[in-house]
Design a protein around this motif. Structure first.
Motif, PDB file in Angstrom:
ATOM      1  N   GLN A   1       2.269   1.935  -3.400  1.00  0.00           N
ATOM      2  CA  GLN A   1       1.291   2.352  -4.402  1.00  0.00           C
ATOM      3  C   GLN A   1       0.865   3.809  -4.263  1.00  0.00           C
ATOM      4  O   GLN A   1       0.344   4.392  -5.218  1.00  0.00           O
ATOM      5  CB  GLN A   1       0.048   1.457  -4.310  1.00  0.00           C
ATOM      6  CG  GLN A   1       0.287   0.009  -4.720  1.00  0.00           C
ATOM      7  CD  GLN A   1      -0.865  -0.881  -4.318  1.00  0.00           C
ATOM      8  OE1 GLN A   1      -1.902  -0.414  -3.843  1.00  0.00           O
ATOM      9  NE2 GLN A   1      -0.686  -2.189  -4.492  1.00  0.00           N
ATOM     10  N   HIS A   2       1.073   4.406  -3.079  1.00  0.00           N
ATOM     11  CA  HIS A   2       0.559   5.754  -2.820  1.00  0.00           C
ATOM     12  C   HIS A   2       1.708   6.674  -2.398  1.00  0.00           C
ATOM     13  O   HIS A   2       2.152   6.635  -1.255  1.00  0.00           O
ATOM     14  CB  HIS A   2      -0.512   5.708  -1.733  1.00  0.00           C
ATOM     15  CG  HIS A   2      -1.679   4.830  -2.087  1.00  0.00           C
ATOM     16  ND1 HIS A   2      -2.667   5.220  -2.961  1.00  0.00           N
ATOM     17  CD2 HIS A   2      -1.998   3.565  -1.704  1.00  0.00           C
ATOM     18  CE1 HIS A   2      -3.554   4.243  -3.093  1.00  0.00           C
ATOM     19  NE2 HIS A   2      -3.169   3.226  -2.352  1.00  0.00           N
ATOM     20  N   ASP A   3       2.148   7.518  -3.337  1.00  0.00           N
ATOM     21  CA  ASP A   3       3.318   8.346  -3.048  1.00  0.00           C
ATOM     22  C   ASP A   3       3.032   9.464  -2.048  1.00  0.00           C
ATOM     23  O   ASP A   3       3.953  10.083  -1.512  1.00  0.00           O
ATOM     24  CB  ASP A   3       3.901   8.930  -4.344  1.00  0.00           C
ATOM     25  CG  ASP A   3       2.877   9.729  -5.138  1.00  0.00           C
ATOM     26  OD1 ASP A   3       1.756   9.948  -4.638  1.00  0.00           O
ATOM     27  OD2 ASP A   3       3.207  10.132  -6.279  1.00  0.00           O
ATOM     28  N   TRP A   4       1.742   9.732  -1.777  1.00  0.00           N
ATOM     29  CA  TRP A   4       1.442  10.759  -0.775  1.00  0.00           C
ATOM     30  C   TRP A   4       1.681  10.248   0.650  1.00  0.00           C
ATOM     31  O   TRP A   4       1.744  11.048   1.590  1.00  0.00           O
ATOM     32  CB  TRP A   4       0.004  11.245  -0.919  1.00  0.00           C
ATOM     33  CG  TRP A   4      -1.037  10.190  -0.674  1.00  0.00           C
ATOM     34  CD1 TRP A   4      -1.569   9.323  -1.577  1.00  0.00           C
ATOM     35  CD2 TRP A   4      -1.662   9.896   0.576  1.00  0.00           C
ATOM     36  NE1 TRP A   4      -2.482   8.502  -0.983  1.00  0.00           N
ATOM     37  CE2 TRP A   4      -2.574   8.825   0.333  1.00  0.00           C
ATOM     38  CE3 TRP A   4      -1.564  10.420   1.866  1.00  0.00           C
ATOM     39  CZ2 TRP A   4      -3.354   8.289   1.346  1.00  0.00           C
ATOM     40  CZ3 TRP A   4      -2.346   9.875   2.865  1.00  0.00           C
ATOM     41  CH2 TRP A   4      -3.228   8.822   2.602  1.00  0.00           C
ATOM     42  N   LEU A   5       1.806   8.932   0.799  1.00  0.00           N
ATOM     43  CA  LEU A   5       2.170   8.360   2.098  1.00  0.00           C
ATOM     44  C   LEU A   5       3.691   8.301   2.177  1.00  0.00           C
ATOM     45  O   LEU A   5       4.317   7.403   1.636  1.00  0.00           O
ATOM     46  CB  LEU A   5       1.577   6.963   2.253  1.00  0.00           C
ATOM     47  CG  LEU A   5       0.078   6.880   2.552  1.00  0.00           C
ATOM     48  CD1 LEU A   5      -0.401   5.443   2.454  1.00  0.00           C
ATOM     49  CD2 LEU A   5      -0.231   7.450   3.932  1.00  0.00           C
ATOM     50  N   ASP A   6       4.289   9.274   2.826  1.00  0.00           N
ATOM     51  CA  ASP A   6       5.743   9.384   2.878  1.00  0.00           C
ATOM     52  C   ASP A   6       6.280   8.619   4.091  1.00  0.00           C
ATOM     53  O   ASP A   6       5.925   8.931   5.242  1.00  0.00           O
ATOM     54  CB  ASP A   6       6.149  10.859   2.965  1.00  0.00           C
ATOM     55  CG  ASP A   6       7.656  11.026   2.979  1.00  0.00           C
ATOM     56  OD1 ASP A   6       8.226  11.131   4.074  1.00  0.00           O
ATOM     57  OD2 ASP A   6       8.263  11.006   1.890  1.00  0.00           O
TER      58      ASP A   6
ATOM     59  N   HIS B   1       0.833  -1.201   0.000  1.00  0.00           N
ATOM     60  CA  HIS B   1       0.000   0.000   0.000  1.00  0.00           C
ATOM     61  C   HIS B   1       0.870   1.255   0.000  1.00  0.00           C
ATOM     62  O   HIS B   1       0.590   2.217  -0.732  1.00  0.00           O
ATOM     63  CB  HIS B   1      -0.911  -0.019   1.227  1.00  0.00           C
ATOM     64  CG  HIS B   1      -1.978   1.027   1.204  1.00  0.00           C
ATOM     65  ND1 HIS B   1      -3.107   0.923   0.435  1.00  0.00           N
ATOM     66  CD2 HIS B   1      -2.078   2.215   1.867  1.00  0.00           C
ATOM     67  CE1 HIS B   1      -3.869   2.001   0.619  1.00  0.00           C
ATOM     68  NE2 HIS B   1      -3.260   2.788   1.484  1.00  0.00           N
ATOM     69  N   LEU B   2       1.919   1.245   0.814  1.00  0.00           N
ATOM     70  CA  LEU B   2       2.835   2.391   0.835  1.00  0.00           C
ATOM     71  C   LEU B   2       3.485   2.610  -0.529  1.00  0.00           C
ATOM     72  O   LEU B   2       3.654   3.749  -0.977  1.00  0.00           O
ATOM     73  CB  LEU B   2       3.917   2.175   1.902  1.00  0.00           C
ATOM     74  CG  LEU B   2       3.566   2.555   3.341  1.00  0.00           C
ATOM     75  CD1 LEU B   2       4.612   2.014   4.297  1.00  0.00           C
ATOM     76  CD2 LEU B   2       3.459   4.067   3.481  1.00  0.00           C
TER      77      LEU B   2
END
Length: 337
Positions: free
Chosen positions: A211-216, A208-209
């Protein structure tokens, strides 16, 4: 051939600084023991520690007996340590039934503690990094963990037994930087297939991390560090609550017994109740201690971990005001007919 030549100097400098913060030179009374599995993270830990503390480190590698490849992975770590002139030890552990990852972790730390004690290790280190911390925080948020759980992986704690420090000097580092360091040294790390098994929560969170670059990951790790600071403050408060508000109760019919003047926020009550139960030989989770504290606050008796807690309101002499007083003693034996 020295595999340390040309390693990233910035990583070495940051590792040195983290090590000095977590294990100051004046506190060192033995070599730094490293838990090395052969994966990229722990090999990076080995390379950085060897660069910063040459001649003052030792390595342990654990075979959990869960995979056929485990013995060859331990052998690889032994070979690398030989090339780097680092003392090496191997241990085999048995993993009990149930939550395999948790049981393996407990067995691993017990083995590290035994090895460290036998070999005069001053402190032990593991290779937890920023990505691990971010994953842990998200997993615990999803489970509704309290502040203690949301603090994530502790930068500094103790091995089982409480005598030898356990430190994590790579919590600032990103996994890709550690992998690059290992590649730069010409090492081929092992790959644990469980790290790609979606049956494990951590693997799904890792995906999940990614796949989503807004989760730093670095920002999440920083949040875990801030939460850990808050938790340390609460631990300090709880220690004061224990020292000032808990006393032995010599008048109780069953001994030993304690009196607790419960006049603090619930989160502190939970820590103190848990500690009292432990002093009386029981063991309860924070959730169980919280439910007991809620009952006692409502004026109801509570039973937990073989301990009976009875609430009352009494005038406390040293304070001069009426307070909630909770009395704790071992539960009397139950008679069957």
């Amino acid at each position: 051939m020295d595999r340390l030549r040309g390693l990233n100097p910035d990583l070495i400098a940051r590792f040195r600084g983290a090590l000095d913060d977590l294990w100051p030179a004046e506190d060192r009374g033995g070599p730094l023991g490293l838990a090395v599995s052969g994966g990229p993270d722990s090999l990076a830990l080995l390379l950085l520690a060897r660069a910063v503390m040459p001649g003052d480190i030792a390595v342990i590698s654990i075979n959990h007996g869960l995979r056929e490849e485990a013995a060859s992975e331990v052998a690889l770590v032994k070979e690398i340590c030989g090339a780097l002139d680092v003392p090496f030890a191997a241990r085999e552990v048995r993993v009990g039934a149930g939550n395999v990852q948790a049981k393996a972790r407990d067995a691993r730390y017990a083995a590290i503690a035994e090895w460290a004690d036998e070999n005069g290790i001053g402190a032990a280190a593991t290779a937890h990094h920023a990505d691990d911390q971010a994953e842990t925080l998200l997993m615990r948020l999803a489970r509704g963990s309290g502040l203690a759980g949301l603090s994530g992986v502790r930068a500094s704690t103790s091995l089982p037994g409480g005598r030898i420090p356990l430190i994590r000097p790579l919590l600032w580092a990103r996994k890709d930087a550690l992998m690059a360091l290992v590649e730069q040294a010409g090492l081929n790390p092992v790959s644990d297939p469980s790290n790609a098994n979606p049956a494990f929560d951590r693997v799904r969170v890792r995906a999940h991390l990614a796949q989503h670059d807004w989760l730093d990951a670095e920002a999440l790790a920083a949040s875990a560090a801030h939460l850990a600071e808050g938790w340390r403050a609460l631990e300090w408060y709880a220690d004061n609550d224990w020292a000032e508000m808990v006393v032995r109760d010599p008048d109780a019919p069953v001994q030993p017994a304690y009196r607790y003047c419960a006049n603090v926020p619930r989160v502190i009550q939970i820590e103190t109740v848990q500690r009292i139960v432990a002093e009386l030989g029981g063991r309860v989770t924070r959730s169980e201690a919280g439910r007991a504290a809620d009952r006692l606050w409502r004026g109801e008796n509570a039973s937990l971990g073989g301990v009976l807690a009875v609430p009352s309101a009494e005038k406390v002499a040293k304070i001069g005001v009426e307070m909630r007083v909770w009395r704790f003693s071992p539960e009397p034996p139950r008679h069957s007919h």
